[in-house]
Design a protein around this motif. Sequence first.
Motif, short mmCIF file in Angstrom:
data_model
loop_
_atom_site.label_atom_id
_atom_site.label_comp_id
_atom_site.label_asym_id
_atom_site.label_seq_id
_atom_site.Cartn_x
_atom_site.Cartn_y
_atom_site.Cartn_z
N GLN A 1 1.55 -0.88 -0.05
CA GLN A 1 -0.26 -0.03 0.04
C GLN A 1 0.87 1.29 -0.13
O GLN A 1 1.60 1.83 0.60
N VAL A 2 0.50 1.96 -1.12
CA VAL A 2 1.42 3.19 -0.70
C VAL A 2 1.15 4.17 -0.71
O VAL A 2 0.44 4.74 0.30
N GLN A 3 1.80 5.22 0.45
CA GLN A 3 1.41 5.80 1.54
C GLN A 3 2.43 7.46 1.33
O GLN A 3 4.04 7.44 0.89
N LEU A 4 1.67 8.63 1.25
CA LEU A 4 3.10 9.31 0.81
C LEU A 4 2.38 10.24 2.55
O LEU A 4 1.44 10.99 2.26
N VAL A 5 3.46 10.37 3.24
CA VAL A 5 3.57 11.68 4.71
C VAL A 5 4.21 12.86 3.76
O VAL A 5 5.46 12.97 3.91
N GLU A 6 3.26 14.00 3.78
CA GLU A 6 3.89 15.41 4.18
C GLU A 6 4.13 15.54 5.18
O GLU A 6 3.61 15.74 6.44
N SER A 7 5.26 17.23 5.94
CA SER A 7 5.60 17.37 6.92
C SER A 7 6.25 18.79 6.20
O SER A 7 6.27 18.79 5.47
N ASP A 16 9.26 35.08 4.57
CA ASP A 16 10.17 33.57 5.52
C ASP A 16 9.96 32.17 4.52
O ASP A 16 9.77 32.62 3.13
N SER A 17 11.27 31.57 5.05
CA SER A 17 11.43 30.43 4.46
C SER A 17 11.11 28.82 5.24
O SER A 17 10.73 29.23 6.61
N LEU A 18 10.33 27.97 3.77
CA LEU A 18 9.48 26.67 4.90
C LEU A 18 10.68 25.88 4.01
O LEU A 18 10.62 26.01 2.65
N ARG A 19 10.60 24.66 4.21
CA ARG A 19 10.83 23.27 3.21
C ARG A 19 10.03 22.18 4.20
O ARG A 19 9.83 22.04 4.88
N LEU A 20 9.09 22.00 2.54
CA LEU A 20 8.29 20.58 3.09
C LEU A 20 8.93 19.81 2.76
O LEU A 20 9.22 19.55 1.15
N SER A 21 8.84 18.59 3.34
CA SER A 21 8.97 17.16 2.90
C SER A 21 7.82 16.12 2.69
O SER A 21 6.99 16.70 3.18
N CYS A 22 7.87 15.26 1.53
CA CYS A 22 7.30 14.09 0.96
C CYS A 22 7.84 12.94 1.85
O CYS A 22 8.61 12.36 0.20
N VAL A 23 7.77 11.70 2.21
CA VAL A 23 8.17 11.05 2.19
C VAL A 23 7.27 9.05 1.74
O VAL A 23 5.78 9.28 2.56
N VAL A 24 7.55 8.79 1.11
CA VAL A 24 6.67 8.34 0.01
C VAL A 24 7.06 6.59 0.95
O VAL A 24 8.02 6.42 1.09
N SER A 25 6.31 5.27 1.24
CA SER A 25 6.24 4.61 1.35
C SER A 25 5.28 3.23 0.46
O SER A 25 4.69 3.40 0.11
#
Length: 113
Positions: A1-7, A16-25
């Motif tokens: 099962q594919v899951q994507l989790v943003e943070s 300002d600045s931000l960095r978003l991440s997306c980890v896929v499993s």
Amino acid sequence: QVQLVESGGGLVQVGDSLRLSCVVSGGTIFFWTMAWFRQAPGKQREMIARIVGNNGASFYEDSVRGRFTMSREDAKNTVYLHMNSLKPEDTAVYYCNGASRYWGQGTQVTVFS
């Protein structure tokens, strides 16, 4: 099962600045086209950045070009969205998309002046 989790979302000031991440499993992103979308209140979800999987070609929506940079780290099955010079109009829920099929749950970015 594919899951994507943003943070990485949050409440920030203009400029300002931000960095978003997306980890896929549950899947390997090496050949996937990965994209970032956002949806502001009362508006449709729109694609703002994309990287093609097989050749690395990138696309940016006009309103973020020059301020946002998308990158990918295939070895970690992760993509990033580096956001600089944030504006109030960047306020939205940001979503990661994989292979035009899979979605994360979204992460809220709020920019105040």
